[in-house]
Design a protein around this motif. Structure first.
Motif, PDB file in Angstrom:
ATOM      1  N   GLU A 150       0.852  -1.201   0.000  1.00 26.59           N
ATOM      2  CA  GLU A 150       0.000   0.000   0.000  1.00 26.59           C
ATOM      3  C   GLU A 150       0.879   1.239   0.000  1.00 26.59           C
ATOM      4  O   GLU A 150       1.876   1.306   0.726  1.00 26.59           O
ATOM      5  CB  GLU A 150      -0.902   0.005   1.233  1.00 26.59           C
ATOM      6  N   ILE A 151       0.517   2.236  -0.804  1.00 30.78           N
ATOM      7  CA  ILE A 151       1.273   3.485  -0.854  1.00 30.78           C
ATOM      8  C   ILE A 151       0.557   4.525   0.006  1.00 30.78           C
ATOM      9  O   ILE A 151      -0.661   4.706  -0.087  1.00 30.78           O
ATOM     10  CB  ILE A 151       1.420   3.996  -2.316  1.00 30.78           C
ATOM     11  N   ARG A 152       1.313   5.189   0.876  1.00 32.34           N
ATOM     12  CA  ARG A 152       0.783   6.256   1.727  1.00 32.34           C
ATOM     13  C   ARG A 152       1.710   7.466   1.572  1.00 32.34           C
ATOM     14  O   ARG A 152       2.742   7.523   2.244  1.00 32.34           O
ATOM     15  CB  ARG A 152       0.714   5.810   3.184  1.00 32.34           C
ATOM     16  N   ILE A 156       5.805   3.341   1.285  1.00 27.67           N
ATOM     17  CA  ILE A 156       5.220   2.070   0.845  1.00 27.67           C
ATOM     18  C   ILE A 156       5.163   1.119   2.032  1.00 27.67           C
ATOM     19  O   ILE A 156       6.156   0.963   2.756  1.00 27.67           O
ATOM     20  CB  ILE A 156       6.054   1.428  -0.285  1.00 27.67           C
ATOM     21  N   SER A 166       7.573  -0.765   6.404  1.00 33.80           N
ATOM     22  CA  SER A 166       7.443   0.373   5.488  1.00 33.80           C
ATOM     23  C   SER A 166       8.793   0.966   5.128  1.00 33.80           C
ATOM     24  O   SER A 166       9.770   0.844   5.878  1.00 33.80           O
ATOM     25  CB  SER A 166       6.551   1.453   6.121  1.00 33.80           C
ATOM     26  N   GLN A 170       8.488   4.482  -4.627  1.00 29.11           N
ATOM     27  CA  GLN A 170       7.409   4.764  -5.573  1.00 29.11           C
ATOM     28  C   GLN A 170       6.737   3.460  -5.977  1.00 29.11           C
ATOM     29  O   GLN A 170       7.410   2.488  -6.342  1.00 29.11           O
ATOM     30  CB  GLN A 170       7.966   5.467  -6.808  1.00 29.11           C
ATOM     31  N   ILE A 171       5.418   3.430  -5.916  1.00 26.94           N
ATOM     32  CA  ILE A 171       4.703   2.187  -6.200  1.00 26.94           C
ATOM     33  C   ILE A 171       4.825   1.796  -7.668  1.00 26.94           C
ATOM     34  O   ILE A 171       4.791   0.607  -8.011  1.00 26.94           O
ATOM     35  CB  ILE A 171       3.220   2.293  -5.766  1.00 26.94           C
ATOM     36  N   ARG A 185      -1.567  -4.597  -9.813  1.00 25.65           N
ATOM     37  CA  ARG A 185      -1.883  -3.208  -9.425  1.00 25.65           C
ATOM     38  C   ARG A 185      -3.383  -3.000  -9.633  1.00 25.65           C
ATOM     39  O   ARG A 185      -3.857  -2.662 -10.719  1.00 25.65           O
ATOM     40  CB  ARG A 185      -1.069  -2.251 -10.300  1.00 25.65           C
ATOM     41  N   HIS A 187      -5.300  -0.825  -7.960  1.00 26.28           N
ATOM     42  CA  HIS A 187      -5.698   0.542  -7.625  1.00 26.28           C
ATOM     43  C   HIS A 187      -4.426   1.381  -7.570  1.00 26.28           C
ATOM     44  O   HIS A 187      -3.328   0.842  -7.419  1.00 26.28           O
ATOM     45  CB  HIS A 187      -6.407   0.530  -6.256  1.00 26.28           C
ATOM     46  N   LYS A 188      -4.546   2.679  -7.688  1.00 24.28           N
ATOM     47  CA  LYS A 188      -3.345   3.522  -7.673  1.00 24.28           C
ATOM     48  C   LYS A 188      -2.554   3.384  -6.376  1.00 24.28           C
ATOM     49  O   LYS A 188      -1.348   3.635  -6.342  1.00 24.28           O
ATOM     50  CB  LYS A 188      -3.727   4.988  -7.890  1.00 24.28           C
ATOM     51  N   SER A 189      -3.223   2.927  -5.303  1.00 27.72           N
ATOM     52  CA  SER A 189      -2.567   2.811  -4.002  1.00 27.72           C
ATOM     53  C   SER A 189      -2.245   1.388  -3.570  1.00 27.72           C
ATOM     54  O   SER A 189      -1.673   1.189  -2.495  1.00 27.72           O
ATOM     55  CB  SER A 189      -3.444   3.454  -2.916  1.00 27.72           C
ATOM     56  N   TYR A 190      -2.618   0.390  -4.401  1.00 27.54           N
ATOM     57  CA  TYR A 190      -2.457  -0.994  -3.949  1.00 27.54           C
ATOM     58  C   TYR A 190      -1.862  -1.910  -5.017  1.00 27.54           C
ATOM     59  O   TYR A 190      -2.242  -1.864  -6.184  1.00 27.54           O
ATOM     60  CB  TYR A 190      -3.807  -1.589  -3.530  1.00 27.54           C
TER      61      TYR A 190
END
Length: 240
Positions: A150-152, A156, A166, A170-171, A185, A187-190
């Motif tokens: 997950e990207i926050r 990551i 973590s 960059q994802i 991939r 979703h843009k965050s997962y």
């Protein structure tokens, strides 16, 4: 060293299948230990951790499906192979993510093929890893243990079975690095591990531990294709 359990309430059947497996693994020069159990309860109470479990379906007291459901609560990543004199339960096997379904009497050629695919999967799972560093701490992360990334912001997070680790990254670069490693991939965050997908629809994916992950509408069709391809390459169900 492969750790294998054979569970069948018919003692002769249990002994016979164990001998078949042993003979084939010796031919393949594969080190192994085989343990025999004559009930699902015995298997669930075993102190050992097994890589592969051969499980008869029609057993008294606790049948193979009930045993598999309880087993999966603690071991989501182990290989389950059903063995039965009937093909009627083959679709039920999907619910507990069976690797294969063998019909008695088990054919040597089919059993050999199953064992080879099991060995390849276990070998691949144990070898794939990534090295991550943060705050002067370096960690080796085995990809097979990671449910999703997950990207926050710039961070990551790798969500494992019991931990979260973590680092800054960059994802997009991570997605490229994981190409061909059974991650998608969604979703843009997962980035999720296809191995741990349990249920999905057009808006979310539910993993085997109950966690829900968003899926972008435009990625849904590609995700469905990826899941089916993963199942095909990693066992699926065969009754032929």
């Amino acid at each position: 060293m492969l750790m294998i359990a054979v569970c069948d309430d018919e003692i002769r059947e249990c002994v016979h299948l164990s001998r078949q497996i042993r003979t084939l693994l010796e031919q393949l020069n594969t080190p192994h230990i085989i343990k025999q159990y004559n009930s699902g309860r015995q298997l669930l109470q075993a102190p050992e951790t097994f890589d592969i479990i051969f499980l008869d379906i029609m057993m008294s007291e606790m049948d193979g499906m009930q045993t598999a459901e309880l087993f999966r609560q603690n071991f989501s990543d182990k290989i389950l192979i059903f063995v039965s004199s009937s093909r009627q339960y083959v679709f039920d096997a999907f619910a507990v993510e069976a690797f294969d379904y063998l019909v008695k009497p088990v054919d040597d050629r089919k059993l050999r093929n199953t064992l080879q695919r099991c060995s390849a999967r276990l070998s691949r799972a144990s070898e794939d890893y990534m090295i991550i560093s943060r705050d002067r701490q370096t960690r080796k992360l085995y990809l097979d243990d990671i449910r999703y990334f997950e990207i926050r912001g710039r961070l990551i997070e790798a969500h494992g079975q019991n931990t979260v680790f973590s680092w800054y990254g960059q994802i997009g670069a991570l997605e490229t690095a994981l190409s061909g490693k059974d991650f998608f991939r969604c979703h843009k965050s997962y980035l999720i591990h296809l191995k741990y997908v349990d249920i999905y629809n057009k808006t979310e994916i539910t993993l085997d531990n109950g966690e829900k992950i968003l899926i972008a509408k435009r990625r849904y069709e590609s995700f469905c294709t990826a899941v089916l391809e993963y199942m095909r390459r990693n066992g699926g169900i065969s009754t032929l």
